[in-house]
Design an enzyme around this catalytic site. Structure first.
Site, mmCIF file in Angstrom:
data_model
loop_
_atom_site.group_PDB
_atom_site.id
_atom_site.type_symbol
_atom_site.label_atom_id
_atom_site.label_comp_id
_atom_site.label_asym_id
_atom_site.label_seq_id
_atom_site.Cartn_x
_atom_site.Cartn_y
_atom_site.Cartn_z
ATOM 1 N N HIS A 1 -13.395 1.320 9.189
ATOM 2 C CA HIS A 1 -12.509 0.299 8.605
ATOM 3 C C HIS A 1 -12.939 -0.070 7.176
ATOM 4 C CE1 HIS A 1 -9.599 -3.146 9.816
ATOM 5 N NE2 HIS A 1 -9.453 -2.842 8.546
ATOM 6 N N ILE A 2 -13.044 0.963 6.345
ATOM 7 C CA ILE A 2 -13.536 0.747 4.977
ATOM 8 C C ILE A 2 -12.466 1.025 3.927
ATOM 9 C CG2 ILE A 2 -15.998 1.135 5.404
ATOM 10 C CD1 ILE A 2 -15.461 4.090 4.476
ATOM 11 N N GLY A 3 -11.203 1.188 4.370
ATOM 12 C CA GLY A 3 -10.144 1.515 3.410
ATOM 13 C C GLY A 3 -10.121 0.547 2.235
ATOM 14 N N GLY A 4 -10.272 -0.722 2.536
ATOM 15 C CA GLY A 4 -10.219 -1.722 1.466
ATOM 16 C C GLY A 4 -11.594 -2.157 1.003
ATOM 17 N N SER B 1 -3.949 1.638 8.756
ATOM 18 C CA SER B 1 -3.277 0.337 8.844
ATOM 19 C C SER B 1 -3.941 -0.553 9.885
ATOM 20 C CB SER B 1 -1.786 0.515 9.127
ATOM 21 O OG SER B 1 -1.556 1.149 10.368
ATOM 22 N N ASP C 1 10.775 2.585 6.356
ATOM 23 C CA ASP C 1 10.393 1.180 6.499
ATOM 24 C C ASP C 1 11.480 0.481 7.299
ATOM 25 O OD1 ASP C 1 8.272 -0.763 4.693
ATOM 26 O OD2 ASP C 1 9.910 -1.767 5.755
ATOM 27 N N ILE D 1 0.833 -1.210 0.000
ATOM 28 C CA ILE D 1 0.000 0.000 0.000
ATOM 29 C C ILE D 1 0.866 1.257 0.000
ATOM 30 C CG2 ILE D 1 -1.665 1.328 1.377
ATOM 31 C CD1 ILE D 1 -2.913 -1.376 2.196
ATOM 32 N N GLU E 1 -13.115 -2.490 17.540
ATOM 33 C CA GLU E 1 -14.108 -2.134 16.530
ATOM 34 C C GLU E 1 -15.382 -2.923 16.780
ATOM 35 O OE1 GLU E 1 -12.242 -2.721 12.711
ATOM 36 O OE2 GLU E 1 -10.726 -1.184 13.120
HETATM 37 N N1 LIG Z 1 -8.044 0.090 6.262
HETATM 38 C C1 LIG Z 1 -8.249 -1.001 5.576
HETATM 39 O O1 LIG Z 1 -9.371 -1.337 5.229
HETATM 40 C C2 LIG Z 1 -7.078 -1.845 5.196
HETATM 41 C C3 LIG Z 1 -7.132 -2.605 4.027
HETATM 42 C C4 LIG Z 1 -6.014 -3.311 3.649
HETATM 43 C C5 LIG Z 1 -4.871 -3.316 4.445
HETATM 44 N N2 LIG Z 1 -4.871 -2.630 5.609
HETATM 45 C C6 LIG Z 1 -3.671 -2.615 6.456
HETATM 46 O O2 LIG Z 1 -2.694 -1.797 5.832
HETATM 47 C C7 LIG Z 1 -1.410 -2.168 6.312
HETATM 48 C C8 LIG Z 1 -0.410 -2.230 5.157
HETATM 49 O O3 LIG Z 1 -0.794 -3.214 4.220
HETATM 50 P P1 LIG Z 1 0.239 -3.681 3.065
HETATM 51 O O4 LIG Z 1 -0.465 -4.624 2.179
HETATM 52 O O5 LIG Z 1 0.906 -2.523 2.472
HETATM 53 O O6 LIG Z 1 1.284 -4.495 3.977
HETATM 54 P P2 LIG Z 1 2.777 -4.900 3.604
HETATM 55 O O7 LIG Z 1 3.102 -6.040 4.478
HETATM 56 O O8 LIG Z 1 2.937 -5.027 2.129
HETATM 57 O O9 LIG Z 1 3.632 -3.603 4.053
HETATM 58 C C9 LIG Z 1 3.854 -3.263 5.381
HETATM 59 C C10 LIG Z 1 5.206 -2.594 5.420
HETATM 60 O O10 LIG Z 1 5.375 -1.999 6.710
HETATM 61 C C11 LIG Z 1 6.722 -2.203 7.114
HETATM 62 N N3 LIG Z 1 6.758 -2.056 8.560
HETATM 63 C C12 LIG Z 1 6.241 -2.873 9.502
HETATM 64 N N4 LIG Z 1 6.419 -2.367 10.729
HETATM 65 C C13 LIG Z 1 7.052 -1.183 10.555
HETATM 66 C C14 LIG Z 1 7.488 -0.177 11.434
HETATM 67 N N5 LIG Z 1 7.314 -0.290 12.755
HETATM 68 N N6 LIG Z 1 8.109 0.895 10.904
HETATM 69 C C15 LIG Z 1 8.290 1.019 9.565
HETATM 70 N N7 LIG Z 1 7.886 0.104 8.682
HETATM 71 C C16 LIG Z 1 7.263 -0.980 9.163
HETATM 72 C C17 LIG Z 1 7.059 -3.578 6.596
HETATM 73 O O11 LIG Z 1 8.445 -3.787 6.493
HETATM 74 C C18 LIG Z 1 6.367 -3.564 5.219
HETATM 75 O O12 LIG Z 1 7.202 -3.074 4.207
HETATM 76 C C19 LIG Z 1 -1.597 -3.501 7.041
HETATM 77 O O13 LIG Z 1 -1.593 -3.270 8.424
HETATM 78 C C20 LIG Z 1 -2.978 -3.946 6.607
HETATM 79 O O14 LIG Z 1 -3.593 -4.747 7.578
HETATM 80 C C21 LIG Z 1 -5.938 -1.873 5.986
#
Ligand SMILES: NC(=O)c1ccc[n+]([C@@H]2O[C@H](COP(=O)([O-])OP(=O)(O)OC[C@H]3O[C@@H](n4cnc5c(N)ncnc54)[C@H](O)[C@@H]3O)[C@@H](O)[C@H]2O)c1
Length: 402
Positions: free
Chosen positions: A282-285, A229, A171, A152, A259
């Site tokens: 929680h509707i991002g996705g 996230s 990251d 993301i 939630e």
């Molecule tokens: N709001 C929503 O509806 C929704 C939908 C989809 C995903 N999400 C959430 O979004 C987040 C990201 O998803 P993604 O697919 O990009 O995940 P991903 O695993 O591809 O990327 C996460 C990144 O964060 C990095 N990371 C982890 N902890 C860290 C920290 N403390 N400091 C810096 N970097 C850190 C990791 O190295 C990785 O590169 C996840 O938590 C996921 O659950 C939310």
């Protein structure tokens, strides 16, 4: 007939695909708690959930017949993955399907916050004409700090640059910087240099409380904050304090430490009612496009796994795909110790069968071998394979000898 239980209002395409593959499918709208889930899994081969259903070690131990779990979302920390692997339960998710939807919402919110659109909208709905440029900004030329540059965060980086934003990211891992984005050496550096900070870290336990009073205080005065996230990553009391003090000029929060379980359940948060704060459930996705794609993607993985033993993109088992077809196929998940494959092949040979194809992969303490053989599988061969001391789970995908 194998049975699938789909919880949490999963897109109907998943039931269609599983049904077409021969499953009897039951779908429910809500999540289930531990006791109800354990009861509902009686006789179920495949479980589909989203983020709310907790699949604990107790549930997994109580239902050894469960073969696979589909997490129809990105995150999988609602499932005890290690216990699932040890019990031979494959877990699949949809790591990419809804990432674009999250990115689009984050971009929309960045602009809404910079223009204070939500406050203007509320005022006008209340009958107040508040036409002014005060506190409204273009996003062009402003600096966006992305924490977590994964699927993301990195997509957001590209689209934010297309809007003319300068992008910084931080990251824990070394990441390829896309476009003109610049990596920061520390979270502190990112906070000090950014005007908008957006969190896209994963849900690992170590990220609990990642963002609190100290981090908000580090952010530049009148900057914007977004979290799409995980809820437990942010201290909401600290965010509230910094919004009320004016240090943070606006925030968008899509995920919460607790939630509501069901649609329509009451929602409490210390962030309710704050100025220029966008709260979303929680509707991002949650777009129809993403839900459909997740349904198709995860159901496809479950069908492949239960039909052929393919574990590609499984989050907890060794990943293997054996192409081609043979008279019979079996998959043996086993403890990863020397000599297992040799014993498997010796048993196959002793039963007068030839190995037509075979793949093995290992992951930590587990090995997973998928084997195609030249003839139907005699019951005593299957019994011998199952009796191997290293065997965790034997699955047979084609004909047994009569
Ligand atoms: N709001 C929503 O509806 C929704 C939908 C989809 C995903 N999400 C959430 O979004 C987040 C990201 O998803 P993604 O697919 O990009 O995940 P991903 O695993 O591809 O990327 C996460 C990144 O964060 C990095 N990371 C982890 N902890 C860290 C920290 N403390 N400091 C810096 N970097 C850190 C990791 O190295 C990785 O590169 C996840 O938590 C996921 O659950 C939310």
């Amino acid at each position: 007939m194998p049975r699938a239980l789909l919880l949490e209002n999963i897109d109907p395409v998943a039931a269609e695909l599983l049904g077409a593959a021969g499953f009897e499918v039951e779908s429910q709208r809500g999540a289930l708690d531990e006791a109800d889930l354990t009861a509902a899994l009686d006789g179920v081969d495949v479980l589909g959930i989203r983020s709310k259903t907790q699949v604990t070690a107790e549930v997994l131990r109580a239902r050894p017949g469960l073969a696979a779990i589909g997490a129809f979302c990105i995150g999988t920390n609602q499932i005890d993955l290690a216990t699932a692997a040890g019990a031979g339960v494959a877990v699949f998710n949809a790591p990419y399907s809804n990432t674009r939807s999250v990115v689009e919402m984050a971009l929309a919110e960045i602009i809404c916050l910079a223009r204070r659109l939500v406050d203007r909208d509320r005022a006008l709905h209340a009958g107040s004409w508040d036409k002014s440029a005060a506190g409204s900004h273009e996003v062009r030329g402003r600096t966006l700090g992305i924490v977590g540059y994964g699927n993301i965060g990195s997509q957001l980086s590209v689209l934010a640059e297309a809007l003319g934003m300068r992008v910084l990211f931080y990251d824990l891992e070394e990441k390829l910087a896309l476009g003109n984005a610049q990596p920061c050496g520390s979270l502190e550096e990112l906070l000090e240099r950014s005007e908008t900070v957006t969190l896209h870290v994963d849900g690992r336990a170590g990220n609990a409380g990642l963002f609190g009073a100290e981090q908000f205080a580090r952010m530049r005065r009148r900057s914007l904050f977004l979290n799409l996230s995980r809820g437990f990553v942010v201290d909401h009391e600290a965010l509230r304090d910094h919004v009320l003090s004016g240090h943070i000029a606006g925030a968008a929060v899509d995920v919460f430490p607790e939630e509501p379980r069901e649609q329509g359940d009451p929602f409490t948060s210390v962030l309710r009612g704050l100025p220029n704060v966008i709260l979303t459930p929680h509707i991002g996705g949650s777009t129809q496009e993403a839900q459909h794609d997740i349904g198709r993607f995860v159901a496809g993985k479950l069908v492949d796994y239960t039909g052929t033993g393919t574990t590609n993109l499984s989050v907890n088992l060794p990943t293997v795909a054996l192409h081609g077809s043979s008279v019979a196929r079996f998959a043996l998940l086993h403890r990863n110790v020397p000599g297992v494959l040799a014993r498997v092949d010796a048993l196959v040979g002793e039963h007068g069968l030839n190995v037509d194809g075979q793949v093995l992969a290992t992951r930590g303490e587990l090995g997973y071998a998928v084997t195609d053989v030249s003839g139907p599988l005699p019951e005593d061969l299957l019994a011998a394979l199952e009796a191997l001391p290293e065997a965790v789970r034997l699955t047979v995908f084609a004909r047994r000898a009569r």
